[in-house]
Design an enzyme around this catalytic site. Sequence first.
Site, PDB file in Angstrom:
ATOM      1  N   ARG A  91      -8.793   0.699  -2.623  1.00 63.44           N
ATOM      2  CA  ARG A  91      -8.952   1.970  -3.347  1.00 63.44           C
ATOM      3  C   ARG A  91      -8.237   1.924  -4.686  1.00 63.44           C
ATOM      4  NH1 ARG A  91      -4.897   6.318  -0.681  1.00 63.44           N
ATOM      5  NH2 ARG A  91      -3.231   4.928  -0.058  1.00 63.44           N
ATOM      6  N   LYS A 111      -5.175   4.079  -8.809  1.00 64.99           N
ATOM      7  CA  LYS A 111      -5.099   4.065  -7.341  1.00 64.99           C
ATOM      8  C   LYS A 111      -5.784   5.330  -6.820  1.00 64.99           C
ATOM      9  CE  LYS A 111      -1.616   3.790  -3.637  1.00 64.99           C
ATOM     10  NZ  LYS A 111      -0.205   3.488  -3.348  1.00 64.99           N
ATOM     11  N   ASP A 250       1.686  -7.555   2.378  1.00 60.15           N
ATOM     12  CA  ASP A 250       0.833  -7.139   1.257  1.00 60.15           C
ATOM     13  C   ASP A 250       1.534  -6.092   0.395  1.00 60.15           C
ATOM     14  OD1 ASP A 250       0.277  -5.812   3.856  1.00 60.15           O
ATOM     15  OD2 ASP A 250      -0.796  -4.383   2.604  1.00 60.15           O
TER      16      ASP A 250
HETATM   17  P1  AMP Z   1      -1.284   0.476   2.240  1.00 65.72           P
HETATM   18  O1  AMP Z   1      -0.876   0.825   3.628  1.00 65.72           O
HETATM   19  O2  AMP Z   1      -1.375   1.638   1.307  1.00 65.72           O
HETATM   20  O3  AMP Z   1      -0.504  -0.655   1.674  1.00 65.72           O
HETATM   21  O4  AMP Z   1      -2.803  -0.024   2.351  1.00 65.72           O
HETATM   22  C1  AMP Z   1      -3.185  -1.116   3.128  1.00 65.72           C
HETATM   23  C2  AMP Z   1      -4.570  -1.516   2.748  1.00 65.72           C
HETATM   24  O5  AMP Z   1      -5.508  -0.487   3.052  1.00 65.72           O
HETATM   25  C3  AMP Z   1      -4.766  -1.845   1.298  1.00 65.72           C
HETATM   26  O6  AMP Z   1      -5.644  -2.942   1.225  1.00 65.72           O
HETATM   27  C4  AMP Z   1      -5.400  -0.596   0.737  1.00 65.72           C
HETATM   28  O7  AMP Z   1      -6.193  -0.866  -0.409  1.00 65.72           O
HETATM   29  C5  AMP Z   1      -6.259  -0.128   1.891  1.00 65.72           C
HETATM   30  N1  AMP Z   1      -6.477   1.312   1.894  1.00 65.72           N
HETATM   31  C6  AMP Z   1      -5.558   2.292   2.094  1.00 65.72           C
HETATM   32  N2  AMP Z   1      -6.139   3.514   2.024  1.00 65.72           N
HETATM   33  C7  AMP Z   1      -7.462   3.309   1.764  1.00 65.72           C
HETATM   34  C8  AMP Z   1      -8.584   4.160   1.570  1.00 65.72           C
HETATM   35  N3  AMP Z   1      -8.496   5.487   1.635  1.00 65.72           N
HETATM   36  N4  AMP Z   1      -9.772   3.575   1.325  1.00 65.72           N
HETATM   37  C9  AMP Z   1      -9.900   2.240   1.256  1.00 65.72           C
HETATM   38  N5  AMP Z   1      -8.888   1.390   1.439  1.00 65.72           N
HETATM   39  C10 AMP Z   1      -7.666   1.900   1.677  1.00 65.72           C
HETATM   40 MG    MG Z   2      -0.440  -1.693   0.175  1.00 66.70          MG
END
Ligand code: AMP
Ligand code: MG
Length: 481
Positions: A91, A111, A250
């Site tokens: 996203r 973002k 990540d």
């Molecule tokens: P995070 O927990 O924010 O580090 O996200 C983990 C992964 O999930 C990353 O690859 C983000 O890009 C993806 N991600 C988180 N929220 C969304 C969303 N609403 N739509 C698509 N991908 C998401």
């Molecule tokens: Mg992340």
Amino acid sequence: MNIPDFKFQHTYAQLPDVFFTRMPPVRVKQPEMIILNQGLGERLGLDFEGSSSDDLASAFSGNAILNGSDPIAQAYAGHQFGHFTNLGDGRAILLGEQVTPDARTFDVQLKGSGRTPYSRGGDGRAALGPMLREYLMSEAMHGLGIETTRSLAVVSTGEDVLRETPLRGAILTRVASSHIRVGTFQYAAAHRNESWIRALMDYTIDRHYPEVRASDNAALALLDAFMEKQIKLVIDWMRVGFIHGVMNTDNMALSGETIDYGPCAFMDAYDPATVFSSIDHAGRYAFSHQPVIAQWNIARFAETLLPLIDRDSNKALSMAGEVMSRADRFYQDEWLGMMRAKLGLRDVESNDEVLIRDLLDWMKDAEADYTNTFIELMKGARPGSAKCSQQAFEEWKRRWDERRLVDSADKQASEDLMQKNNPLVIPRNYQVEEVLAAAIDGDLDPLNQMLEVFENPYQDHESTKAYQEPGKGAYQTFCGT
Ligand code: AMP
Ligand code: MG
């Protein structure tokens, strides 16, 4: 339309194609400016003067194409709560790398900018509350002098995002030294393609660790340099009571910046087991576990570099192993140094660790506020809020006073050291919630006031006192952002 003039370069897009997908952000219905970081804009060399609020909303929603942008979504993988997964910007879109007037380079990323090939099941969007939360927390971390990505703007999209209930959609403009993650290296390594790992390594060295270039073994030197940077970052978190909440690989940036403000929060009463995230049932990312996890993450990074450290895999393992065992010592030494500084001590004495641990044990038993206890020590006051016997504290304080007498730092130097290392304010969780709720309702004043205090959290400010009251009761943060 008058869109600010960016000076973008696109070095990341010179990596092999597997590392990204070229694509523009998905348009949104009706972007509206919510908050803009003028100071950061200036540092980046951006001129907002001639732009209307609508122009800026267009620019920071991705609706307007910025001059010289070449938008990409980045691919990466990662260990999430210990499990390996392919991820990527699900996203987010990198617009470009802004070259600042002082010739530094920063990624400018949207973002919440819509779906990408890496979205998996997600909608690619973000809600206003969490994006404002990231804005506030990252700017507060910057004010605290801690390496972090920063926040340039938040716009609302005029669209709802569906979480448990419909929420106002928003896009955050994130500014980072880069978005290279441990998970980016894991992505390359998972493909078992040595030339990709080498390309990424060379790129990372150029961008963040140029001093490593001269080394006989650049991969090993990079591992060593990253190890130190990552550990220093976690030491800073431990200094101010910050709990990241999702230290997945990540979410660990090679730059050594704090990145991905999801369920993060600051600890009130000192308790090493503190966890805020609603999904961290096992306490994997609890306050006192952060150094252990940082080392675990560094080990995952080391694995990706093994083929470049030495052709002989046993040799490579043993060389990387040496860095990992140094990591533990490095953490212990740096942690002691940091805690000494919080106590105004400059020299190294053999009993310091006992002195420090006894204070922390006392704080835990007393349920004493972590931040405010150090403020009270600076003032020479008794920790007023603490629950347990003051006698135990007085005994500890006598030992601390004696220890200070033999330190080479005189009274003034000792006070300066404490003042530099002990913030007067941290973003208190209940206040973060209050200012975000007001902002979502359209009142940005409380958020702006809080941001102003956090520009200098080590100095007494007219309104400092209003931010020093600890929260009461349990607090929980949510990943569903
Ligand atoms: P995070 O927990 O924010 O580090 O996200 C983990 C992964 O999930 C990353 O690859 C983000 O890009 C993806 N991600 C988180 N929220 C969304 C969303 N609403 N739509 C698509 N991908 C998401
Ligand atoms: Mg992340």
